[in-house]
Motif scaffolding. Sequence first.
Motif, PDB file in Angstrom:
ATOM      1  N   SER A  11      52.264 107.241 -13.032  1.00  0.00           N
ATOM      2  CA  SER A  11      53.555 106.762 -13.543  1.00  0.00           C
ATOM      3  C   SER A  11      54.681 107.688 -13.087  1.00  0.00           C
ATOM      4  N   PHE A  12      54.345 108.971 -12.872  1.00  0.00           N
ATOM      5  CA  PHE A  12      55.348 109.864 -12.280  1.00  0.00           C
ATOM      6  C   PHE A  12      55.697 109.401 -10.865  1.00  0.00           C
ATOM      7  N   LEU A  13      54.642 109.129 -10.067  1.00  0.00           N
ATOM      8  CA  LEU A  13      54.881 108.644  -8.703  1.00  0.00           C
ATOM      9  C   LEU A  13      55.705 107.358  -8.716  1.00  0.00           C
ATOM     10  N   CYS A  14      55.301 106.442  -9.582  1.00  0.00           N
ATOM     11  CA  CYS A  14      55.998 105.163  -9.680  1.00  0.00           C
ATOM     12  C   CYS A  14      57.465 105.376 -10.021  1.00  0.00           C
ATOM     13  N   THR A  15      57.737 106.269 -10.998  1.00  0.00           N
ATOM     14  CA  THR A  15      59.115 106.512 -11.410  1.00  0.00           C
ATOM     15  C   THR A  15      59.911 107.118 -10.255  1.00  0.00           C
ATOM     16  N   LEU A  16      59.295 108.062  -9.567  1.00  0.00           N
ATOM     17  CA  LEU A  16      59.971 108.719  -8.447  1.00  0.00           C
ATOM     18  C   LEU A  16      60.315 107.701  -7.351  1.00  0.00           C
ATOM     19  N   ILE A  17      59.309 106.879  -6.996  1.00  0.00           N
ATOM     20  CA  ILE A  17      59.546 105.892  -5.930  1.00  0.00           C
ATOM     21  C   ILE A  17      60.625 104.902  -6.365  1.00  0.00           C
ATOM     22  N   CYS A  18      60.537 104.456  -7.618  1.00  0.00           N
ATOM     23  CA  CYS A  18      61.554 103.531  -8.130  1.00  0.00           C
ATOM     24  C   CYS A  18      62.939 104.150  -8.018  1.00  0.00           C
ATOM     25  N   PHE A  19      63.040 105.438  -8.393  1.00  0.00           N
ATOM     26  CA  PHE A  19      64.345 106.088  -8.354  1.00  0.00           C
ATOM     27  C   PHE A  19      64.877 106.151  -6.925  1.00  0.00           C
ATOM     28  N   ILE A  20      63.989 106.556  -6.000  1.00  0.00           N
ATOM     29  CA  ILE A  20      64.426 106.697  -4.606  1.00  0.00           C
ATOM     30  C   ILE A  20      64.852 105.349  -4.024  1.00  0.00           C
ATOM     31  N   LEU A  21      64.142 104.292  -4.422  1.00  0.00           N
ATOM     32  CA  LEU A  21      64.517 102.966  -3.926  1.00  0.00           C
ATOM     33  C   LEU A  21      65.768 102.447  -4.627  1.00  0.00           C
ATOM     34  N   ALA A  22      65.845 102.714  -5.937  1.00  0.00           N
ATOM     35  CA  ALA A  22      66.871 102.052  -6.739  1.00  0.00           C
ATOM     36  C   ALA A  22      68.251 102.692  -6.584  1.00  0.00           C
ATOM     37  N   TYR A  23      68.291 104.017  -6.397  1.00  0.00           N
ATOM     38  CA  TYR A  23      69.611 104.661  -6.403  1.00  0.00           C
ATOM     39  C   TYR A  23      70.518 104.161  -5.275  1.00  0.00           C
ATOM     40  N   PRO A  24      70.013 104.141  -4.029  1.00  0.00           N
ATOM     41  CA  PRO A  24      70.885 103.618  -2.964  1.00  0.00           C
ATOM     42  C   PRO A  24      71.279 102.165  -3.220  1.00  0.00           C
ATOM     43  N   LEU A  25      70.323 101.394  -3.723  1.00  0.00           N
ATOM     44  CA  LEU A  25      70.616  99.991  -4.001  1.00  0.00           C
ATOM     45  C   LEU A  25      71.719  99.867  -5.060  1.00  0.00           C
ATOM     46  N   ALA A  26      71.599 100.667  -6.122  1.00  0.00           N
ATOM     47  CA  ALA A  26      72.600 100.630  -7.191  1.00  0.00           C
ATOM     48  C   ALA A  26      73.959 101.064  -6.652  1.00  0.00           C
ATOM     49  N   LEU A  27      73.949 102.065  -5.765  1.00  0.00           N
ATOM     50  CA  LEU A  27      75.204 102.514  -5.149  1.00  0.00           C
ATOM     51  C   LEU A  27      75.864 101.376  -4.383  1.00  0.00           C
ATOM     52  N   ILE A  28      75.057 100.695  -3.576  1.00  0.00           N
ATOM     53  CA  ILE A  28      75.604  99.598  -2.776  1.00  0.00           C
ATOM     54  C   ILE A  28      76.128  98.504  -3.693  1.00  0.00           C
ATOM     55  N   LEU A  29      75.313  98.152  -4.705  1.00  0.00           N
ATOM     56  CA  LEU A  29      75.726  97.110  -5.646  1.00  0.00           C
ATOM     57  C   LEU A  29      77.057  97.445  -6.297  1.00  0.00           C
ATOM     58  N   ALA A  30      77.205  98.713  -6.702  1.00  0.00           N
ATOM     59  CA  ALA A  30      78.426  99.111  -7.406  1.00  0.00           C
ATOM     60  C   ALA A  30      79.635  99.090  -6.466  1.00  0.00           C
ATOM     61  N   ARG A  31      79.399  99.278  -5.169  1.00  0.00           N
ATOM     62  CA  ARG A  31      80.514  99.301  -4.213  1.00  0.00           C
ATOM     63  C   ARG A  31      80.947  97.901  -3.812  1.00  0.00           C
ATOM     64  N   VAL A  32      79.947  96.999  -3.701  1.00  0.00           N
ATOM     65  CA  VAL A  32      80.281  95.628  -3.305  1.00  0.00           C
ATOM     66  C   VAL A  32      81.248  95.065  -4.336  1.00  0.00           C
ATOM     67  N   SER A  33      82.350  94.540  -3.869  1.00  0.00           N
ATOM     68  CA  SER A  33      83.322  94.060  -4.844  1.00  0.00           C
ATOM     69  C   SER A  33      82.812  92.761  -5.462  1.00  0.00           C
ATOM     70  N   LYS A  34      83.311  92.486  -6.651  1.00  0.00           N
ATOM     71  CA  LYS A  34      82.796  91.405  -7.478  1.00  0.00           C
ATOM     72  C   LYS A  34      82.694  90.078  -6.719  1.00  0.00           C
ATOM     73  N   ASN A  35      83.748  89.768  -5.976  1.00  0.00           N
ATOM     74  CA  ASN A  35      83.758  88.452  -5.335  1.00  0.00           C
ATOM     75  C   ASN A  35      82.868  88.397  -4.101  1.00  0.00           C
ATOM     76  N   ALA A  36      82.437  89.565  -3.603  1.00  0.00           N
ATOM     77  CA  ALA A  36      81.641  89.569  -2.380  1.00  0.00           C
ATOM     78  C   ALA A  36      80.155  89.435  -2.680  1.00  0.00           C
ATOM     79  N   GLY A  37      79.835  88.653  -3.696  1.00  0.00           N
ATOM     80  CA  GLY A  37      78.436  88.300  -3.904  1.00  0.00           C
ATOM     81  C   GLY A  37      77.630  89.306  -4.691  1.00  0.00           C
ATOM     82  N   GLN A  38      78.316  90.147  -5.476  1.00  0.00           N
ATOM     83  CA  GLN A  38      77.602  91.123  -6.286  1.00  0.00           C
ATOM     84  C   GLN A  38      76.665  90.421  -7.267  1.00  0.00           C
ATOM     85  N   GLY A  39      77.205  89.370  -7.912  1.00  0.00           N
ATOM     86  CA  GLY A  39      76.413  88.619  -8.882  1.00  0.00           C
ATOM     87  C   GLY A  39      75.175  88.036  -8.229  1.00  0.00           C
TER      88      GLY A  39
END
Lengths: 275, 357
Positions: free
Chosen positions: A66-94
């Motif tokens: 579960s440590f490995l899983c959490t680590l991998i999830c974090f490494i995958l999710a952080y860049p994705l969350a960054l991109i999501l937060a940058r994409v402006s609302k109307n540009a398909g964030q939803g």
Amino acid sequence: MFKNKKTSAALSAPYTAWMTIFIIVPLLMIFYYGLTDSQGSLTLANITAIGYGVYFKSLLLALWLSFLCTLICFILAYPLALILARVSKNAGQGLIITIFILPMWMNFLLRTYAWLTLLEGNGIINGILSFLHLPTQHMINTPTAIVFGMVYNFLPFMVLPLYNAISRIDTAVFEAARDLGAGRRQTLFRITLPLSVNGIISGVTMVFIPALTTFAISTLLGGSKVLLIGNVIESTFTQVYDWHLGSGLSIVLMIFIIINMIISNISDARQEAEG
Amino acid sequence: MEKELIRLENISKSFDGTLVLDELDLVIHENEFVTLLGPSGCGKTTTLRIIGGFETPDTGRVIFDGKDITDLPPNKRQLNTVFQKYALFTHMDIAENIAFGLKIHNKPKSYIDDKIKYALKLVGLEGYEHRKPSSLSGGQQQRIAIARAIVNEPKVLLLDEPLGALDLKLRQEMQYELIRLKNEIGITFIYVTHDQEEALTMSDHIVVMNQGYIQQEGSPEDIYNEPENAFVADFIGDSNIIDAVMVRDELVNILGTEFPCVDKGFGEMKPVDVVIRPEDVELVSPDKGIITGEVTHIIFKGVHYEMEVTALGFEWLVHSTDMFPVGQTVGIWVDPYNIQIMNKPESEDEEAIPLDV
Ligand SMILES: Nc1ncnc2c1ncn2[C@@H]1O[C@H](COP(=O)(O)OP(=O)(O)OP(=O)(O)O)[C@@H](O)[C@H]1O
Ligand SMILES: [Mg+2]
């Protein structure tokens, strides 16, 4: 919120009843069984059992995976969350978020079965590998397969809190950092990460706890070859019928969960204090 | 005149197909206090962000100290910004906030400590090193934002409505504070505001903008006393803006009556706009005025009375320390020097829309 205590008590009665029947009572039962033996006398043996043999090994393996899983999830999710937060609302964030959450609408077991057919000895992945004349891999019934399944199932629980935390930061703060001379990397490490620490902690909690306690994923993708503490507890209840030992082991697991939740509560309280 | 520091050349910028800045040219000199002034949405922030490197212009170049910096990212530019909502780093204390830029540039610790002390002293917040930004008032946070910017010794400080969130009294205090700061550290300030009073008080040079165009540039006195068009006249202070015809040099026909004035070179029988500031409309006895009218409104404003006088079918706004009751017939007299003649806008495009505020 309510004018008098009576109204609020009346309104909350169903929830109180629900909580009592489905949370408090089972908890008390677990504590009762966990701290007694079959004769009904008080003992710690069910809890200290965690230090021995298969119990200890399965706990360590569960913690590690579960440590490995959490680590991998974090490494995958952080860049994705960054991109999501940058994409402006109307540009398909939803849209992106919906696509991401879509698998969660499917039944959890069904999703995990899908991985079974992917990872099997003569499954889809090995099919592709042999088609490409590459050596096939033994994947099913290994810890790796379990981690795959965990990451796949729990990744959204990491992405959403991270996305929430990052998108809540005023973009002017990033600009201020750039303005003061920080490059993109420095801004990420000195500003974005520390300011999203709450999202990180709740994401970690929301992935780590279900990963630690899962037995469904490890049963399906680990066969009976890989035992996690979840599987062991499940089988003490359903196969060995030793409710005392099962409850004792559950209490141990609960301690890990409670530690995790205390950490996340402290960070919440700290953020509230900082405003 | 000081050396040229920043030059905007032919800058255009649109967002989602809407033109926000249209071929803007602007030169900023070293050590000036320049204010971009204009109504909401006219492109002030966009101009500032282009200078700061947060937006890239669609066309045109940004020249800084002789070098083209149009494509340089903000962290490579020798200027710092004070953001409207402060944008302090909430996870750091005040000292860490101020030290941020210095640490990024690997300055030695003793240098950083000295700078923090110096900056806190400059903004009058000594002893606040270990407070968290959230425990400070708006005005104090604003001072920290300024301190955080100036410790980096930028050549230019960009300020986007830095006093916008403060109450009137604090605003006025901070205005003087900023002027003092500017004189003490001797750097160029580019200041954005939509408050004309603030602009007149603080600036060496005002750039009046509307709808992505520069309407007029000049010293506060120039802008106030000699507005070049009806928009500027209306936006800066109160004024009477009247349609008129220039009869010949030094004579203008306002609503059918000829007034002597001092402007020349507009041609003969040419339609123009006339601006007369309310304090320049003098109320006299009916036989001494150029025209006569009737007082229709009066409000006491503290320093002066604000009156409306109907004459020649126009409501004249008048500021005077003498009081004339409603209904009284008065004469209106205007000194020829106080009649400001302006060309009418030439193209629809540059049509300056007068504001109703
Ligand atoms: N990032 C953006 N995306 C889309 N439109 C924008 C963006 N930034 C600015 N605009 C638009 O550009 C125009 C000019 O905006 P700008 O912020 O420069 O105005 P301003 O003069 O600073 O106004 P205010 O006094 O209200 O701050 C506005 O119509 C605004 O809606
Ligand atoms: Mg603005």
